[in-house]
Design a protein around this motif. Sequence first.
Motif, short mmCIF file in Angstrom:
data_model
loop_
_atom_site.label_atom_id
_atom_site.label_comp_id
_atom_site.label_asym_id
_atom_site.label_seq_id
_atom_site.Cartn_x
_atom_site.Cartn_y
_atom_site.Cartn_z
N ILE A 32 -32.84 -5.16 40.25
CA ILE A 32 -32.00 -4.13 40.86
C ILE A 32 -32.90 -3.11 41.58
CG2 ILE A 32 -30.19 -4.31 39.27
CD1 ILE A 32 -31.39 -2.13 37.40
N SER A 33 -34.19 -3.29 41.18
CA SER A 33 -35.16 -2.26 41.97
C SER A 33 -35.59 -2.69 43.43
CB SER A 33 -36.49 -2.03 41.08
OG SER A 33 -36.91 -3.29 40.91
N SER A 34 -36.09 -1.94 44.08
CA SER A 34 -36.38 -2.24 45.57
C SER A 34 -37.82 -1.98 45.68
CB SER A 34 -35.52 -1.45 46.39
OG SER A 34 -36.04 -1.55 47.80
N GLY A 35 -38.60 -3.14 45.49
CA GLY A 35 -40.03 -3.11 45.49
C GLY A 35 -40.66 -2.40 44.22
N GLU A 36 -41.39 -1.16 44.55
CA GLU A 36 -41.96 -0.41 43.57
C GLU A 36 -40.92 0.62 43.08
OE1 GLU A 36 -44.95 -0.77 41.94
OE2 GLU A 36 -44.83 -2.66 42.84
N ALA A 37 -39.97 0.92 44.17
CA ALA A 37 -38.99 2.17 43.77
C ALA A 37 -37.86 1.53 42.70
CB ALA A 37 -38.22 2.35 44.93
N LEU A 38 -37.61 2.32 41.76
CA LEU A 38 -36.85 2.09 40.54
C LEU A 38 -35.12 2.23 41.09
CD1 LEU A 38 -38.41 4.01 37.52
CD2 LEU A 38 -38.37 1.56 38.06
N HIS A 39 -34.31 1.63 40.44
CA HIS A 39 -32.82 1.99 40.70
C HIS A 39 -32.71 3.10 40.31
CE1 HIS A 39 -28.52 1.35 40.15
NE2 HIS A 39 -28.75 0.46 40.87
N PHE A 86 -32.79 6.99 33.57
CA PHE A 86 -33.30 6.67 32.14
C PHE A 86 -34.73 6.97 31.64
CE2 PHE A 86 -29.67 4.14 31.38
CZ PHE A 86 -29.45 3.66 29.94
N ARG A 87 -35.53 7.04 32.80
CA ARG A 87 -36.87 7.51 32.59
C ARG A 87 -36.83 8.85 32.57
NH1 ARG A 87 -41.42 6.38 37.29
NH2 ARG A 87 -43.44 7.30 36.02
N GLU A 88 -36.26 9.90 33.51
CA GLU A 88 -36.10 11.01 33.48
C GLU A 88 -35.60 12.07 32.27
OE1 GLU A 88 -34.12 12.18 36.90
OE2 GLU A 88 -35.71 11.39 38.21
N CYS A 89 -34.52 11.39 31.77
CA CYS A 89 -33.81 11.64 30.57
C CYS A 89 -34.21 11.07 29.28
CB CYS A 89 -32.23 11.43 30.81
SG CYS A 89 -31.39 12.24 32.20
N HIS A 90 -35.27 10.34 29.08
CA HIS A 90 -35.57 9.94 27.92
C HIS A 90 -34.59 9.03 27.43
CE1 HIS A 90 -39.20 12.18 28.75
NE2 HIS A 90 -38.12 13.24 28.71
#
Length: 155
Positions: free
Chosen positions: A78-85, A91-95
């Motif tokens: 679902i991600s594009s290369g190094e860029a997260l979906h 999910f990362r930002e909101c823990h």
Amino acid sequence: MTTIALKVNGHDKAVTVDPRTLLVQVIRDHLGLTGTHVGCDTAQCGCCTVHLDGRAVKSCSMLALQAQGGEVTTIEGISSGEALHPMQQAFRECHGLQCGYCTPGMVMSAIQLLKHHPKPTEEQVREGLEGNICRCTGYENIVRSVQRAAGQLPD
């Protein structure tokens, strides 16, 4: 043994399997995509959720033969290369994770949820993720993560 053809994360794959092989076993054991987890083996926890032809499915509850000719997207796809979906980023930002075991299934289910409810209420998020169990977070930050991905929460 039977050979099945699948498109997995955009790549054509042919895998020879025993007819009793589960889709999750093909994903993890034959293709080495271990981001899809096995939690309960009874389709109740949602750790094994992937997209099959654009629909979220629990890959521990279906035979690989049932996916013959289908297009499978795993958490790795679902991600594009190094860029997260955007859902992963939310999910990362909101823990929205702690141990992370349920996270791939949660993310895949949440992406499906936003297809049907682009601006979900808290109740719709909770209902949409009912088939996914998290034993760590208490779900508050998971709900916030989905709403952030939907553009409902400020950065």
